[in-house]
Every structure is written in structure tokens, then in C-alpha cells.
Design an enzyme around this catalytic site. Structure first.
Site, short mmCIF file in Angstrom:
data_model
loop_
_atom_site.label_atom_id
_atom_site.label_comp_id
_atom_site.label_asym_id
_atom_site.label_seq_id
_atom_site.Cartn_x
_atom_site.Cartn_y
_atom_site.Cartn_z
N ASP A 50 7.91 -40.13 -0.31
CA ASP A 50 8.98 -39.14 -0.83
C ASP A 50 10.35 -39.68 0.09
OD1 ASP A 50 7.58 -37.48 -2.47
OD2 ASP A 50 7.36 -36.06 -1.02
N ARG A 55 9.46 -28.69 13.77
CA ARG A 55 10.80 -28.55 12.86
C ARG A 55 12.04 -28.48 13.98
NH1 ARG A 55 8.04 -31.26 9.80
NH2 ARG A 55 6.70 -30.45 8.24
N ASP A 103 9.78 -25.05 5.89
CA ASP A 103 10.33 -26.07 6.54
C ASP A 103 11.78 -26.50 6.19
OD1 ASP A 103 8.03 -26.35 8.03
OD2 ASP A 103 7.02 -27.78 6.42
#
Ligand code: ARG
Length: 417
Positions: A21, A102, A131
Site C-alpha cells: 500500500d 500512532r 488509526d
């Protein structure tokens, strides 16, 4: 093309994992926005490829800069240890594996944006998860001038597009076969979702797990003594450890016993209920040990308040509020409570369970002489008479009123033969 356009601030900083990705996203973002992409990758203990390999792939996929950081110590010390002090378990079970990484990644993204002249930050999250919110809220909380863009969410980068795009642009990507799951992992644990797990009746299969062995076939039991100082593990079985080493060692030992497997339907911040698997052997064992030490060392009312605070802390951190004033204030409370959370916990790790079997601490509030039923008792049992009389007075007065109005608590009639 000017190589150095720091002053212009027109680059994009991308949170780059090295996977398909985000590899495609480098070239895709550049094509769609015209901006150069700086790739940022952190080692938070996820294992796998070296940072060098990840860095090289980013450059090969067209990144103008690739910034890599070994953030394992920072993650363990400043993120995992905060979660441990807060006994953090969202909805009572999930030790916030992704939720605590994160904010750390975001901090480094902002740092890279400043260093390399970017006005936009990008990540590979979809528009359905927590996220994306955690990245963007964290980033805004550090530098409110930065913009955010997600190629998957905002530029409709789907898997088919990705594979076609990678071929057309001859991107050096080999891993085109899709893993059946969406996985996020770091030293605090591992999250496994999607694929056949989306049917909540489907049981997890062996291939879901990698941090834990099957608890149904455990090796012999493993006894461990963990020493804490002010809420932080400092030694295991008498050997000094850093927070990172403590987590890694407990991941190995508790993982071998299948401890820390979690399978739940979880409430996401975006309103979706989702099926989640986790495995967090080290985190689960360390939290169990830390909680028991708090049982010894926290004063009763402080402890009761802390349990509420811990729960709110986990919810807020799950909900992307790591850098918020609310969490900042809760941290101050939690930190203050850890002053006397020092001592040793003995646990037996076996067959999926971490069971505390002993505790000792110089700063424990457990007092043998108060607790004992043997001779040496220093508790004045006679004083309980007066305590009960006064403590029970409001109920006694109210009961008399209820009886007067015929509303007393009904008791069974005496059985007559
Ligand atoms: N549901 C978990 C959380 O919100 C795990 C997210 C895992 N992320 C992923 N990309 N698989 O913290």
C-alpha cells in the site's frame, strides 16, 4: 527541479511501512498531487525487514528522501511504560497496541515534515478505522498548520489500482500476494483483523498468531520474578532490564505459554463494531504483575480513583487523544500514584495464564500484624463495634422509617411444620 525546496514547504511526508500500500502510495501521491514524497519509517519493534531494506525500497519507489528511525527504546520507555502504569486495557481487554504507536509515529512524521520542508502528511490508513484519526489528530495536536491526505481514503487507491499502478510504473515490489489479514504489530503486541475473521462466528486459525504459541499445548510452567521501581520493570529474575528488554523477555516467555491472546468485538471510535484478534503476551503479563503490585502499594481511595482514571485513560488514548490536555492531566495523576509502586511480583506462566503467586515490597501497605488471625494481631477488634454503629447509622434510621410506613424489606415467613 530544485532538490532543496525546504523553504517552499511543498513536499508530502508519508508514514511508510515498506508494504504494498505505502510503496505504491509514494509514486501515486507524487503523480496525483505533483508533490515530492518523503518516506518515514519507524522501528517500533515490529520485527521483519531491516530499516535499511525499507529505506532502500522507499527510494526505489521514488521517494526523494527516506527517513528511518529506530524508535524501539523511545516507544518502550515513553509509550508502553505509560500504558503499563495505567494498566491500559480498552474495553477491559485490549492493551492498546496500535493506539499507542500512532502518536509516536506522528511525532516523527511532524519532525520529518519540518526537517524536509513538507506541508502535508500522509498515511496508508483506510477511512473506516481508528488509526487515520489517531495519526491526524496527533499531528494536528503537534503542528496545527500541517495538512493530511490518505491515498486510500482520499485518492481512491484500491488494491487493483495498486497492482496495476505498480506494474505500469515498474515499481520494485515483489509482495503482491495478499495476506488474508490486516496486521499491525509492535513490541507491545499484535493486531489481526479482516479476512475470514469478519464473520465473528469463525474461530481464529493457527496462521493468525505469531507472538504466541498454542496455550493448549504448553511447555512446563515458567516461574518469573519481576521487580518494579515506581511502576516500571527494572529486573527480571534478578537481572537488570531496560523497559524494552523487559517487554521483549516477557513476550518470549509469556508468548511460549500462549498468554495474551484476545478475540473480541470492539467498539471503534468511528462507530463501527469490529472483530479483532490480538496477541500481547508481554503486555498482558506485565500489566497483571503491575496491577498486583498496585494492590499492595496504593492506598485504598487513591487506588479506587486510579481504577476509574485508568479506564478513562485507555478510552481517551484509544480515541486518538494521546496529546490532548485531558490525557496530559491524567498522566500527572497516574505518575503521582507510582511513587511507591516498587517491589517484586512472582508469577507462574503456564497454559495461557499468568498467575501471581507472590509479592513483596518495602513500600507495601499490607501489614501482617493488622491482617493476621494468629497471635501478634495489632488490630483492635473491639473498635469495630463503634465503627459499625456509626457506619450503619444512615441505613438503620432509614430502615426504621420504612418499617413505620409498611415498606420494610420483606423476609420469608418462618416455616411452620
Ligand atoms: N482495532 C485496533 C485499534 O484500533 C487495531 C488496529 C490495527 N490496525 C491495522 N491497521 N490492522 O487499535
Amino acid at each position: 527541479m530544485s532538490e532543496n525546496n525546504h523553504g517552499d514547504k511543498n513536499r508530502i511526508v508519508l508514514a511508510y511501512s515498506g508494504g504494498l500500500d505505502t510503496s505504491v502510495a509514494i509514486a501515486f501521491l507524487k503523480e496525483r498531487t505533483g508533490k515530492d514524497v518523503v518516506a518515514v519509517s519507524l522501528d517500533v519493534g515490529q520485527g521483519g525487514e531491516s530499516l535499511d531494506a525499507v529505506r532502500q525500497r522507499a527510494l526505489d519507489c521514488g521517494a526523494v528522501e527516506a527517513y528511518v528511525v529506530d524508535a524501539r527504546e523511545e516507544f518502550a520507555e515513553e509509550y508502553c511504560m505509560k500504558a503499563l502504569k495505567a494498566n491500559a486495557k480498552y474495553e477491559g481487554v485490549y492493551p492498546l497496541v496500535s493506539a499507542i504507536s500512532r502518536p509516536l509515529i506522528s511525532k516523527h512524521l511532524v519532525q520529518a515534515a519540518h526537517q524536509f520542508g513538507a506541508d502535508t502528511i500522509s498515511h496508508g490508513c483506510t477511512g473506516k478505522g481508528n488509526d487515520q484519526v489517531r495519526f491526524e489528530v496527533s499531528i494536528q495536536s503537534i503542528d496545527p498548520t500541517l495538512k493530511a491526505i490518505s491515498p486510500i481514503r482520499d485518492l481512491s487507491l484500491t488494491r487493483d489500482v495498486e497492482i496495476r499502478f505498480a506494474k505500469e510504473h515498474e515499481l520494485p515490489i515483489t509482495q503482491t500476494e495478499k495476506s488474508p489479514y490486516s496486521i499491525d504489530q509492535n513490541v507491545w503486541g499484535r493486531a489481526i483483523e479482516t479476512g475470514f475473521l469478519e464473520d465473528p462466528w469463525n474461530g481464529p486459525t493457527k496462521d493468525c498468531y505469531s507472538y504466541t504459541d498454542d496455550p493448549a499445548f504448553p511447555p512446563v510452567e515458567d516461574e518469573v520474578v519481576i521487580e518494579f521501581r515506581q511502576g516500571v520493570p527494572v529486573a527480571i529474575d534478578g537481572r537488570k532490564v531496560t523497559p524494552l528488554q523487559a517487554i521483549e523477555e516477557m513476550n518470549r516467555r509469556a508468548g511460549a505459554q500462549g498468554i495474551g491472546r484476545i478475540d473480541i468485538i470492539e467498539d471503534r471510535l468511528v462507530g463501527i463494531k469490529s472483530r479483532e484478534l490480538y496477541e500481547a503476551p508481554g503486555a498482558v503479563a506485565l500489566i497483571a504483575a503491575h496491577e498486583e503490585l498496585e494492590n499492595c502499594c496504593l492506598e485504598r481511595e487513591q487506588h479506587r480513583i486510579k481504577r476509574d482514571i485508568d479506564k478513562r485513560w485507555a478510552e481517551l488514548v484509544y480515541d486518538a487523544q494521546w496529546f490532548s490536555p485531558a490525557v496530559h492531566s491524567l498522566n500527572a495523576f497516574i505518575e503521582d500514584t507510582q511513587q511507591y509502586v516498587s517491589g517484586e511480583i512472582r508469577m507462574v506462566l503456564h497454559g495461557g495464564r499468568a498467575v501471581v503467586t507472590g509479592r513483596r515490597s518495602e513500600s507495601s501497605l499490607y501489614d501482617y500484624n493488622l491482617a493476621t488471625y494468629d497471635s501478634g494481631d495489632s488490630f483492635d477488634q473491639g473498635a469495630s463495634n463503634g465503627f459499625i454503629e456509626i457506619y450503619g447509622l444512615p441505613s438503620k434510621v432509614a430502615a426504621a422509617r420504612d418499617v413505620k410506613f409498611g415498606n420494610g424489606i420483606a423476609v420469608p415467613k418462618e416455616a411452620v411444620e
